[in-house]
Design a protein around this motif. Structure first.
Motif, short mmCIF file in Angstrom:
data_model
loop_
_atom_site.label_atom_id
_atom_site.label_comp_id
_atom_site.label_asym_id
_atom_site.label_seq_id
_atom_site.Cartn_x
_atom_site.Cartn_y
_atom_site.Cartn_z
N GLN A 51 0.85 -1.21 0.12
CA GLN A 51 0.01 0.04 0.02
C GLN A 51 0.82 1.27 -0.02
N LEU A 52 1.99 1.27 -0.77
CA LEU A 52 3.02 2.36 -0.48
C LEU A 52 2.41 3.42 -1.77
N PHE A 53 1.52 3.24 -2.60
CA PHE A 53 1.00 4.27 -3.32
C PHE A 53 -0.03 4.79 -2.62
N ARG A 54 -0.61 4.52 -1.38
CA ARG A 54 -1.86 5.06 -0.81
C ARG A 54 -1.30 5.85 0.42
N SER A 69 6.38 9.00 -4.41
CA SER A 69 6.43 10.51 -3.56
C SER A 69 5.18 11.11 -4.58
N GLN A 70 5.33 11.13 -5.94
CA GLN A 70 4.55 12.16 -6.95
C GLN A 70 2.94 11.42 -6.60
N ALA A 71 2.75 9.92 -6.47
CA ALA A 71 1.83 9.48 -6.46
C ALA A 71 0.77 10.03 -5.10
N GLY A 72 1.67 9.94 -4.10
CA GLY A 72 1.32 10.38 -2.69
C GLY A 72 0.53 11.68 -2.79
N GLY A 73 1.53 12.78 -3.41
CA GLY A 73 0.83 14.04 -3.39
C GLY A 73 -0.41 14.06 -4.33
N CYS A 74 -0.26 13.37 -5.42
CA CYS A 74 -1.60 13.49 -6.25
C CYS A 74 -2.75 12.74 -5.64
N ALA A 75 -2.72 11.72 -4.80
CA ALA A 75 -3.57 11.05 -4.02
C ALA A 75 -4.35 12.07 -2.93
N MET A 76 -3.51 13.11 -2.63
CA MET A 76 -4.24 14.18 -1.53
C MET A 76 -5.60 14.95 -2.28
N SER A 77 -5.62 14.54 -3.61
CA SER A 77 -6.61 15.44 -4.44
C SER A 77 -8.08 14.74 -3.76
N ALA A 78 -7.94 13.47 -3.47
CA ALA A 78 -9.24 12.89 -2.83
C ALA A 78 -10.04 13.44 -1.74
N ALA A 79 -9.09 14.36 -1.23
CA ALA A 79 -9.61 15.10 -0.01
C ALA A 79 -10.54 16.16 -0.64
N PRO A 112 -7.86 -1.39 -5.18
CA PRO A 112 -6.62 -1.21 -4.64
C PRO A 112 -5.39 -0.92 -5.19
N ARG A 113 -5.41 -1.06 -6.63
CA ARG A 113 -4.23 -0.77 -7.43
C ARG A 113 -4.50 0.50 -8.03
N ALA A 114 -5.26 1.60 -7.48
CA ALA A 114 -5.37 2.84 -8.21
C ALA A 114 -4.15 3.81 -7.80
N VAL A 115 -3.79 4.31 -9.02
CA VAL A 115 -2.79 5.50 -8.92
C VAL A 115 -3.37 6.69 -9.69
N LEU A 116 -2.99 7.83 -9.16
CA LEU A 116 -3.37 9.06 -10.01
C LEU A 116 -2.06 9.53 -10.15
N ALA A 117 -1.82 10.10 -11.59
CA ALA A 117 -0.63 10.80 -11.84
C ALA A 117 -0.92 12.26 -12.68
N TRP A 118 -0.22 13.11 -12.74
CA TRP A 118 -0.44 14.45 -13.44
C TRP A 118 0.75 15.01 -13.77
N GLY A 119 0.59 16.10 -14.54
CA GLY A 119 1.54 17.05 -15.10
C GLY A 119 1.19 18.40 -15.45
N PRO A 120 2.12 19.35 -15.82
CA PRO A 120 1.68 20.40 -16.21
C PRO A 120 1.33 20.39 -17.71
N GLY A 121 0.55 21.39 -18.41
CA GLY A 121 0.40 21.77 -19.71
C GLY A 121 0.32 23.12 -19.96
N PRO A 122 1.35 23.65 -20.82
CA PRO A 122 1.17 25.15 -20.99
C PRO A 122 0.02 25.62 -22.00
N LYS A 123 -0.36 24.85 -22.89
CA LYS A 123 -1.19 25.18 -23.86
C LYS A 123 -2.45 24.26 -23.99
N GLY A 147 1.63 20.79 -2.39
CA GLY A 147 2.99 21.20 -2.60
C GLY A 147 4.12 20.78 -1.51
N THR A 148 3.73 21.12 -0.49
CA THR A 148 4.73 20.88 0.70
C THR A 148 4.89 19.36 0.85
N CYS A 149 3.96 18.45 0.85
CA CYS A 149 4.00 16.93 0.64
C CYS A 149 5.05 16.45 -0.53
#
Length: 408
Positions: free
Chosen positions: A63-66, A102-112, A126-137, A250-252
Motif C-alpha cells: 500500500q505504498l501508493f496510498r 512520492s508523486q503518487a502520494g501528492g496526487c492522491a491528496m486530491s481525494a480530499a 486497491p491498485r488505483a494510482v493518480l498521476a499528473w503533469g503541467p500543460g502550457p497550452k 506542494g509541501t508534501c
C-alpha cells in the motif's frame, strides 16, 4: 461515536513529540521489506524506463501508493514524517521508484477535494494510482454537466502505471472567454480522466530518473463531468478534516523529493565507502582510504547530510505539530518549509558530488552504482521543487521584499 470521528478528534488534540519524528514504524517496516525487491529490479527499471509489473505488485501489496490518500478512500493517511522515511527508504534502492511513489502520494491528496462517492469510485481499486503533469497550452471549456477538455500535458511521473490522470486546465466560458477568480487570477481546475482515454507520447529520454516514465499525454475535446474536476483551494473544496489535509500538496511533494534526495545520497556514500577502501588511484602510492583530503571530505559530506536530513525531519515534525493544532498550512509563508527541505536536497547533492568526484574514473562506468546515483541526483535538483533559486523566496521574505518565485 463513529470511530473515524473519534480518531479525528484524537488527532486534532495531539501534539507532535520527539517520538513522532521516528514516524510510523509499521509503515517504514513495510518499505524496508520491499526494498530488496526494488533493488533487484533497479537495472530493469533503468533499461526499460518502467517499473516492472512484479515490482508494482509488491508496492501495491504494501500500500505504498496510498500513503497520503484519505482513510475514507481506503488510504493510509499517514503523516509527513513517515512519508519522508518511507520515500527515503525506497530511494536507497532505486530513485525512480521512490519518485513515482512520492508523486503518487501528492496526487492522491486530491481525494480530499472530491465528493466522497467520486473519491471512493476513483480510489476504490486497491491498485488505483493518480498521476499528473503541467500543460502550457491547454483549456477546459464549460458545457452542460462539465467541461470539454483539450490539450497536451507532460511530466506525468508514474503515468504509465496509473489508472487515472489529472489534467490541470484554465477554465473558459462556452463563448471562449477566460474565467477569472475574484482577484483577477485565471480560474483553474484539475480534470480527472481515465488513463485509457488519453493519447500517450514517449518523451522521457533523460539523464536520470529514467524509470519514472514521466511522459506526455493528450486529450482532444474530451468531456469531463463537473464532479470529476477539482481545485486544490483549501477553503473552497477540501472535505477532509484530518491534519494531513491542512497541509498543501506542494509541501508534501517537497517532503517526498527531499526523501528521494536523502536516499540517493545515503546509498552514494555507502557505496563509496564500500568500494573505495581498497582502491589505489593511478599515480598514487597508497590506498585512497589513507588520503587525508578524502577522509576529511568524506566526514564532512556525512555530517552535512545527517544535519540536513535532521533539519528536514524537524521541519516535517513542525508541519505535523502545526496540523494537529489546526493551523492553516495553506497560507504559511514559503520560508517556513523551504529552508529545511531545499537545504536537505542540496546537501544531499553535495554528498553525491563528493562521492562521484572522489571515486575518479571508477564512477563513470554504467555498472557502478555511483554513476546512476549521480545522474538521478542531478535530475532531482532540476525539478521545480529542487531548484536552488527557491532560496530567493526565503531571502526575500527575510528582507521584506517581493520574490519572483513561490512554491506550488
Amino acid at each position: 461515536m463513529d470511530t473515524q470521528v473519534l480518531d479525528t478528534q484524537v488527532l486534532d488534540t495531539a501534539i507532535a513529540t520527539s517520538a513522532d519524528l521516528a514516524g510510523d514504524l509499521t509503515m517504514i517496516a513495510r518499505a524496508e521489506a520491499v526494498r530488496p525487491d526494488v533493488a533487484a529490479a533497479s537495472n530493469a527499471i533503468e533499461t526499460t524506463r518502467r517499473l516492472p509489473p512484479a515490482l508494482l505488485d509488491r508496492l501495491h501489496e504494501a500500500q505504498l501508493f496510498r500513503l497520503l490518500l484519505p482513510r475514507s478512500s481506503r488510504g493510509i493517511e499517514t503523516d509527513p514524517v513517515t512519508f519522508f522515511h518511507v520515500i527515503e527508504t525506497i530511494a536507497k534502492a532505486d530513485a525512480s521508484t521512490a519518485w513515482c511513489l512520492s508523486q503518487a502520494g501528492g496526487c492522491a491528496m486530491s481525494a480530499a477535494y472530491l465528493d466522497l462517492p467520486v473519491a471512493q469510485a476513483i480510489f476504490g481499486d486497491p491498485r488505483a494510482v493518480l498521476a499528473w503533469g503541467p500543460g502550457p497550452k491547454v483549456k477546459a471549456i464549460e458545457c452542460e454537466g462539465g467541461y470539454r477538455v483539450t490539450g497536451v500535458w507532460a511530466f506525468a511521473s508514474g503515468g504509465r502505471h496509473a489508472t487515472w490522470l489529472g489534467a490541470h486546465c484554465p477554465i473558459y466560458a462556452a463563448d471562449g472567454s477566460p474565467r477569472h477568480e475574484a482577484n483577477g487570477a485565471p480560474l483553474e481546475r484539475t480534470m480527472l480522466v481515465r488513463t485509457e482515454d488519453v493519447e500517450w507520447t514517449d518523451i522521457w529520454n533523460t539523464v536520470g530518473l529514467r524509470g519514472t516514465a514521466s511522459d506526455q499525454f493528450a486529450l482532444n475535446d474530451y468531456f469531463v463531468r463537473s464532479d470529476h474536476s477539482m481545485t486544490r483551494e483549501f477553503d473552497r473544496e477540501c472535505r477532509e478534516i484530518g491534519p494531513l489535509y491542512r497541509m498543501g500538496a506542494g509541501t508534501c511533494y517537497q517532503v517526498g523529493f527531499a526523501g528521494v534526495a536523502c536516499g540517493i545520497a545515503r546509498s552514494a556514500l555507502d557505496s563509496f565507502v564500500e568500494t573505495m577502501r581498497n582502491k589505489v588511484p593511478r599515480g598514487a602510492r597508497g590506498l585512497l582510504r589513507d588520503n587525508a583530503v578524502v577522509q576529511c571530505n568524506l566526514a564532512q559530506a556525512e555530517v552535512n547530510l545527517r544535519a540536513a536530513r535532521g533539519l528536514c525531519v524537524a521541519v516535517d515534525g513542525r508541519h505535523l505539530e502545526g496540523s494537529h493544532r489546526g493551523r492553516d498550512h495553506h497560507r504559511r509563508p514559503a520560508h517556513q518549509h523551504a529552508d529545511g527541505l531545499n537545504q536537505c536536497i542540496h546537501k544531499a547533492r553535495e554528498a553525491v558530488d563528493f562521492a562521484y568526484n572522489a571515486a575518479g574514473a571508477t564512477a563513470i562506468f554504467e555498472d557502478h552504482p555511483l554513476e546512476r546515483r549521480f545522474r538521478d541526483m542531478h535530475t532531482v535538483t532540476q525539478q521545480l521543487q529542487g531548484q536552488i533559486r527557491h532560496f530567493e523566496t526565503v531571502g526575500a521574505w527575510m528582507l521584506g521584499a517581493e520574490a519572483d518565485l513561490t512554491f506550488v
